[in-house]
Design a protein around this motif. Structure first.
Motif, PDB file in Angstrom:
ATOM      1  N   GLN A   1       0.845  -1.207   0.000  1.00  0.00           N
ATOM      2  CA  GLN A   1       0.000   0.000   0.000  1.00  0.00           C
ATOM      3  C   GLN A   1       0.874   1.248   0.000  1.00  0.00           C
ATOM      4  OE1 GLN A   1      -2.851   0.175   3.214  1.00  0.00           O
ATOM      5  NE2 GLN A   1      -3.673  -1.822   2.785  1.00  0.00           N
ATOM      6  N   TYR A   2       1.926   1.201   0.824  1.00  0.00           N
ATOM      7  CA  TYR A   2       2.827   2.343   0.958  1.00  0.00           C
ATOM      8  C   TYR A   2       3.520   2.607  -0.378  1.00  0.00           C
ATOM      9  CZ  TYR A   2       6.631   5.153   3.003  1.00  0.00           C
ATOM     10  OH  TYR A   2       7.514   6.149   3.309  1.00  0.00           O
ATOM     11  N   GLU A   3       3.953   1.529  -1.027  1.00  0.00           N
ATOM     12  CA  GLU A   3       4.627   1.646  -2.316  1.00  0.00           C
ATOM     13  C   GLU A   3       3.702   2.285  -3.345  1.00  0.00           C
ATOM     14  OE1 GLU A   3       5.739  -2.127  -3.943  1.00  0.00           O
ATOM     15  OE2 GLU A   3       6.374  -1.231  -5.833  1.00  0.00           O
TER      16      GLU A   3
ATOM     17  N   LEU B   1       1.151   4.201  -2.796  1.00  0.00           N
ATOM     18  CA  LEU B   1       0.903   5.603  -2.439  1.00  0.00           C
ATOM     19  C   LEU B   1       2.097   6.470  -2.845  1.00  0.00           C
ATOM     20  CD1 LEU B   1      -1.452   7.000  -1.034  1.00  0.00           C
ATOM     21  CD2 LEU B   1      -0.247   6.760   1.126  1.00  0.00           C
ATOM     22  N   ARG B   2       3.298   5.950  -2.568  1.00  0.00           N
ATOM     23  CA  ARG B   2       4.508   6.706  -2.915  1.00  0.00           C
ATOM     24  C   ARG B   2       4.588   6.941  -4.421  1.00  0.00           C
ATOM     25  NH1 ARG B   2       9.109   7.275   0.434  1.00  0.00           N
ATOM     26  NH2 ARG B   2      10.038   8.192  -1.415  1.00  0.00           N
ATOM     27  N   ARG B   3       4.108   5.967  -5.188  1.00  0.00           N
ATOM     28  CA  ARG B   3       4.186   6.100  -6.650  1.00  0.00           C
ATOM     29  C   ARG B   3       3.175   7.105  -7.177  1.00  0.00           C
ATOM     30  NH1 ARG B   3       4.742  -0.024  -8.709  1.00  0.00           N
ATOM     31  NH2 ARG B   3       4.768   0.985 -10.730  1.00  0.00           N
ATOM     32  N   CYS B   4       2.167   7.450  -6.332  1.00  0.00           N
ATOM     33  CA  CYS B   4       1.194   8.469  -6.737  1.00  0.00           C
ATOM     34  C   CYS B   4       1.686   9.872  -6.396  1.00  0.00           C
ATOM     35  CB  CYS B   4      -0.137   8.273  -6.007  1.00  0.00           C
ATOM     36  SG  CYS B   4      -0.917   6.727  -6.391  1.00  0.00           S
ATOM     37  N   MET B   5       2.761   9.960  -5.618  1.00  0.00           N
ATOM     38  CA  MET B   5       3.238  11.278  -5.170  1.00  0.00           C
ATOM     39  C   MET B   5       3.922  11.968  -6.344  1.00  0.00           C
ATOM     40  SD  MET B   5       2.440  11.514  -1.950  1.00  0.00           S
ATOM     41  CE  MET B   5       3.507  12.703  -1.124  1.00  0.00           C
TER      42      MET B   5
ATOM     43  N   PRO C   1       8.052  10.665  -6.359  1.00  0.00           N
ATOM     44  CA  PRO C   1       8.112   9.536  -5.441  1.00  0.00           C
ATOM     45  C   PRO C   1       9.451   8.831  -5.355  1.00  0.00           C
ATOM     46  CG  PRO C   1       7.069   8.871  -7.484  1.00  0.00           C
ATOM     47  CD  PRO C   1       7.411  10.330  -7.634  1.00  0.00           C
ATOM     48  N   VAL C   2      10.340   9.066  -6.342  1.00  0.00           N
ATOM     49  CA  VAL C   2      11.496   8.172  -6.400  1.00  0.00           C
ATOM     50  C   VAL C   2      12.827   8.908  -6.264  1.00  0.00           C
ATOM     51  CG1 VAL C   2      10.295   6.478  -7.807  1.00  0.00           C
ATOM     52  CG2 VAL C   2      11.600   8.280  -8.921  1.00  0.00           C
ATOM     53  N   VAL C   3      13.774   8.183  -5.738  1.00  0.00           N
ATOM     54  CA  VAL C   3      15.153   8.651  -5.718  1.00  0.00           C
ATOM     55  C   VAL C   3      15.849   7.968  -6.894  1.00  0.00           C
ATOM     56  CG1 VAL C   3      17.269   8.704  -4.378  1.00  0.00           C
ATOM     57  CG2 VAL C   3      15.050   8.765  -3.217  1.00  0.00           C
TER      58      VAL C   3
END
Lengths: 156, 156
Positions: free
Chosen positions: B142-144, B146-150, B153-155
Motif C-alpha cells: 500500500q505504501y509503495e 501511495l509513494r508512486r502516486c506522489m 516519489p522516487v530517488v
C-alpha cells in the motif's frame, strides 16, 4: 570473529538475549560473519528468503526498485537490528533490496535454525513479535504522514 | 455462545489451531463473546491495550482520526482475523480506532492470557509472527502504491 565472540554479540541482541547458552551456541554455530562495503547488496528483492541478518556494526538501507528503475526508501536499520526475518517467517522470497550504508558487518543466520530457536523460547518469541509490531507501528506513522500529504487524504 | 462452541471457534483460527485442548479451554474461559451493531466502536485510539479481538462473524474497519477530524482508512478485517494484538505485544495503548462494518461478533481475549499461550507454543508463535509479517507486507505494498502516486516519489 571467533565462536565465543559471536555468542557474545548474539547475547546483546534483544530478541536473542533470553536464549539459554546451548541455544546461543547453536545460533553462533549456524551463523556466518560477513563484511560489506558501502553500497554493496546483502540481498535483492526476489532472492530466496533462507536466512536472517543481524547488524552488529554499521547501517543498512532497505528499499524497493520500481519498474522505471527508480527506488523507494523503506527503512534504515542499524546495530542490533534484525532483517530478512519476514521472508523466513512467511516462507517467501525477499521482499526488498538491502544495501550497506558505509562499512558493514553482519551475522547471517540460517533461516530454519533462527525460526526453531525464536519460536521455541517464549521470551524470544515475544521479542520477535515486538520487533514486527513496532516496525508495523512505525510504518503506520509513515503511511499516515504520506496520506496527509495527498491532495484528498481523508474520508470525512 | 457456550463454552464448547467457543473452543470450536478458537480451533478454527489459524494462530490457535495448534494449541492443545487445555490451552484452548483456558483461552475460551478467559474470553468474552461480544456483539456489535454497524458503526459501533470496538476500541478507540489511546484506549488501554489490554485485550485481543478475534472476529468470528462480520467485518471491522481499522482507521485513524486526524487532527482535523478526517479519518484515514488502514485496513478491513474479517472472519478469523485477529486485531488489537499489537498494543498487547508492545504493551502500548490502542494505535487505531476499530468499528464494526455491519453486524459483528467477536471474541475478546484477555491480553496476558493471549500472550502467554501464543508465545508458549512454537506453532502458535510462528503463526502470530506470520500474521504480523504478512500485515507488514500488505502495508508495504500500500505504501509503495501511495509513494508512486506522489509528485516526486522516487530517488533516481
Amino acid at each position: 570473529m571467533n565462536y565465543n565472540e559471536a555468542v557474545s554479540v548474539l547475547r546483546t541482541i534483544p530478541v536473542f538475549a533470553t536464549l539459554d547458552s546451548p541455544s546461543l551456541k547453536l545460533l553462533a554455530f549456524s551463523s556466518s560473519y560477513l563484511s560489506f562495503e558501502d553500497g554493496e547488496a546483502l540481498c535483492h528483492q526476489g532472492d530466496p528468503g533462507d536466512s536472517v541478518f543481524v547488524v552488529y556494526e554499521g547501517e543498512v538501507e532497505v528499499s524497493l526498485v520500481l519498474p522505471d528503475n527508480g527506488r523507494i526508501h523503506l527503512a534504515r536499520l542499524g546495530r542490533n537490528d534484525i532483517l530478512g526475518e519476514m521472508a523466513v517467517i512467511c516462507n517467501l522470497p525477499r521482499t526488498a533490496d538491502v544495501h550497506a550504508c558505509g562499512p558493514l558487518k553482519v551475522l547471517k543466520i540460517e533461516g530454519d535454525v533462527f525460526l526453531q530457536l525464536v519460536t521455541g523460547n517464549p521470551d524470544a518469541a515475544h521479542g520477535m513479535m515486538r520487533v514486527l509490531a513496532e516496525r508495523l507501528l512505525r510504518f503506520t506513522e509513515q503511511y499516515e504522514q504520506l496520506r496527509r500529504c495527498m491532495p484528498d487524504p481523508v474520508v470525512p
